[in-house]
Design a protein around this motif. Structure first.
Motif, PDB file in Angstrom:
ATOM      1  N   GLY A   1     -10.557   2.076   6.486  1.00 48.83           N
ATOM      2  CA  GLY A   1     -11.299   3.256   6.062  1.00 48.83           C
ATOM      3  C   GLY A   1     -10.889   4.546   6.740  1.00 48.83           C
ATOM      4  N   ASP A   2     -10.035   4.473   7.756  1.00 51.58           N
ATOM      5  CA  ASP A   2      -9.605   5.673   8.490  1.00 51.58           C
ATOM      6  C   ASP A   2      -8.544   6.444   7.724  1.00 51.58           C
ATOM      7  N   ILE A   3      -8.333   7.697   8.161  1.00 54.49           N
ATOM      8  CA  ILE A   3      -7.328   8.586   7.573  1.00 54.49           C
ATOM      9  C   ILE A   3      -6.398   9.049   8.683  1.00 54.49           C
ATOM     10  N   LEU A   4      -5.095   9.058   8.404  1.00 52.06           N
ATOM     11  CA  LEU A   4      -4.109   9.633   9.318  1.00 52.06           C
ATOM     12  C   LEU A   4      -3.471  10.805   8.593  1.00 52.06           C
ATOM     13  N   THR A   5      -3.666  12.015   9.112  1.00 54.39           N
ATOM     14  CA  THR A   5      -3.123  13.221   8.507  1.00 54.39           C
ATOM     15  C   THR A   5      -1.892  13.655   9.295  1.00 54.39           C
ATOM     16  N   LEU A   6      -0.748  13.758   8.596  1.00 48.31           N
ATOM     17  CA  LEU A   6       0.512  14.177   9.203  1.00 48.31           C
ATOM     18  C   LEU A   6       0.768  15.632   8.862  1.00 48.31           C
TER      19      LEU A   6
END
Length: 72
Positions: free
Chosen positions: A36-41
């Motif tokens: 459910g997490d988000i990794l924003t690059l």
């Protein structure tokens, strides 16, 4: 759900929770993810080597808890 941030000027000792306290490497960002997490690059070229035998992206049981990696 937690959103983590990754920038070329980040530091893996940071908590990754904001752009100002972003991680520096994909390995750190991916290893911090849970379902459910988000990794924003953010802008940059990331050339980390990711060992798929030890680094896994968490899966979810539904689209509502999908893990997301996105560009900003």
């Amino acid at each position: 759900m937690t959103e983590y941030h990754l920038t070329k000027t980040g530091n893996d000792a940071n908590d990754g929770l904001t752009k100002a306290t972003a991680f520096a490497t994909l390995v750190k960002g991916i290893s911090s993810l849970a379902s459910g997490d988000i990794l924003t690059l953010y802008e940059g070229i990331y050339s980390d080597q990711i060992n798929t035998h030890t680094a896994t992206i968490p899966s979810a049981v539904s689209w509502a808890t999908a893990t997301t990696i996105r560009g900003a």
